[in-house]
Write a protein that holds these residues in place. Structure first.
Motif, mmCIF file in Angstrom:
data_model
loop_
_atom_site.group_PDB
_atom_site.id
_atom_site.type_symbol
_atom_site.label_atom_id
_atom_site.label_comp_id
_atom_site.label_asym_id
_atom_site.label_seq_id
_atom_site.Cartn_x
_atom_site.Cartn_y
_atom_site.Cartn_z
ATOM 1 N N ALA A 1 3.244 -13.718 5.917
ATOM 2 C CA ALA A 1 3.069 -14.833 6.851
ATOM 3 C C ALA A 1 4.318 -15.698 6.976
ATOM 4 O O ALA A 1 4.483 -16.427 7.966
ATOM 5 C CB ALA A 1 1.888 -15.698 6.432
ATOM 6 N N LEU A 2 5.212 -15.617 5.989
ATOM 7 C CA LEU A 2 6.451 -16.397 6.029
ATOM 8 C C LEU A 2 7.649 -15.565 6.464
ATOM 9 O O LEU A 2 8.793 -16.050 6.423
ATOM 10 C CB LEU A 2 6.733 -17.017 4.652
ATOM 11 N N GLY B 1 3.038 -6.630 11.307
ATOM 12 C CA GLY B 1 2.769 -5.899 10.078
ATOM 13 C C GLY B 1 3.595 -4.655 9.834
ATOM 14 O O GLY B 1 3.595 -4.145 8.708
ATOM 15 N N VAL B 2 4.274 -4.131 10.852
ATOM 16 C CA VAL B 2 5.130 -2.958 10.647
ATOM 17 C C VAL B 2 6.529 -3.288 11.174
ATOM 18 O O VAL B 2 6.682 -4.137 12.047
ATOM 19 C CB VAL B 2 4.567 -1.708 11.366
ATOM 20 N N ARG C 1 3.939 -2.740 4.106
ATOM 21 C CA ARG C 1 4.643 -1.980 5.138
ATOM 22 C C ARG C 1 5.914 -2.669 5.607
ATOM 23 O O ARG C 1 6.752 -2.057 6.269
ATOM 24 C CB ARG C 1 3.713 -1.721 6.330
ATOM 25 N N LEU C 2 6.060 -3.968 5.266
ATOM 26 C CA LEU C 2 7.273 -4.700 5.653
ATOM 27 C C LEU C 2 8.277 -4.816 4.517
ATOM 28 O O LEU C 2 9.338 -5.404 4.701
ATOM 29 C CB LEU C 2 6.908 -6.119 6.123
ATOM 30 N N ASP D 1 -0.617 -12.907 10.171
ATOM 31 C CA ASP D 1 0.524 -12.103 10.623
ATOM 32 C C ASP D 1 0.327 -11.615 12.059
ATOM 33 O O ASP D 1 1.021 -10.710 12.508
ATOM 34 C CB ASP D 1 0.745 -10.914 9.686
ATOM 35 N N THR D 2 -0.616 -12.238 12.761
ATOM 36 C CA THR D 2 -0.961 -11.821 14.120
ATOM 37 C C THR D 2 -0.990 -13.033 15.035
ATOM 38 O O THR D 2 -1.458 -14.103 14.624
ATOM 39 C CB THR D 2 -2.339 -11.144 14.138
ATOM 40 N N LEU D 3 -0.510 -12.847 16.243
ATOM 41 C CA LEU D 3 -0.515 -13.947 17.210
ATOM 42 C C LEU D 3 -1.075 -13.448 18.530
ATOM 43 O O LEU D 3 -0.658 -12.408 19.041
ATOM 44 C CB LEU D 3 0.916 -14.477 17.387
#
Length: 243
Positions: A30-31, A225-226, A19-20, A113-115
């Motif tokens: 992640a990078l 993620g988007v 999606r990115l 990919d989440t914080l």
């Protein structure tokens, strides 16, 4: 965190990031660069500041690039190890595949990919005090798009997960999955070694067993993620975590 609390964070960082692709196409998700630094840099910096000393990265797509960036983890005062999947296993399968590298009876588990900025020690103590097998960090949210809502009882036990017909709490919000977990190793031992969805197969089964609890966090949350949230992260993450 004190010595008797887990210092291991297991991080899923093997996603394709489809999606990115329109805005980030040359590196694993992640990078993806956030204000000039890879997202994973921000995440590992936060984890180190919250008392984590060891990380286990679950890798697939782009593994070489992530390992080249993280190396041994020492730049964050972390000890890094890696688990590689030969074929896509999804989140549950990737965790089961990594079992030989998990040397703690209880550990943190999250997406790369989440914080979610929160007190990990407090969450770990909650997990132990509840004798939980799995604890989910839950956050209040007013939109059920792209999220899994939780229904919990008065003791914070999760009684339903991912059911979109759950009514909102007072105030018009839902408790939803924040993507951070405390996991007991023995539930991972029970999983089959195959492609396995964490959110659709593993968590609902554990909920039915009555061993899942919810720890509420009102800390800052972002999922890159988007594209919309990725661009939002460029402004918010440096402000929240400091540049």
């Amino acid at each position: 965190m004190e010595e008797n609390r887990s210092r291991l964070a297991v991080i899923l960082a093997g996603g394709l990031g489809t999606r990115l692709r329109g805005v980030v196409s040359d590196v694993p998700k992640a990078l993806a660069p956030i204000a000039g630094r890879p997202f994973l840099d921000w995440l590992l910096t936060m984890l180190s500041c919250r008392g984590i000393t060891k990380i286990l990265l679950l890798l697939g797509y782009g593994a070489d690039k992530i390992m080249a960036f993280v190396e041994d983890g020492s730049k964050w005062n972390l000890k890094a190890t890696y688990s590689l999947e030969k074929e896509p296993l999804d989140k549950g399968g990737a965790l089961r595949n990594a079992l030989p590298y998990i040397d703690e009876g209880t550990f943190f588990f999250m997406n790369g990919d989440t914080l979610l900025d929160m007190d990990l020690g407090e969450m770990f103590d909650f997990h132990v005090n509840k004798s939980a097998k799995l604890t989910i960090a839950a956050r209040p949210w007013k939109d059920l798009t792209r999220v899994d809502p939780l229904k919990v009882n008065d003791e914070s036990k999760v009684v339903s997960f991912g059911e979109k017909n759950v009514p909102p709490e007072e105030g018009g919000f839902w408790l939803v999955n924040g993507g951070f977990y405390v996991v007991d190793r023995d539930i991972v031992e029970e999983l089959p070694l195959r492609r396995l969805s964490w959110e659709k197969e593993v968590v609902p089964q554990l909920v039915r067993r009555g061993v899942v609890y919810s720890f509420r966090s009102d800390g800052y949350f972002i999922d890159i993620g988007v594209p919309g949230d990725y661009f939002k992260a460029q402004r918010e993450i440096p402000y929240i975590l400091g540049s």
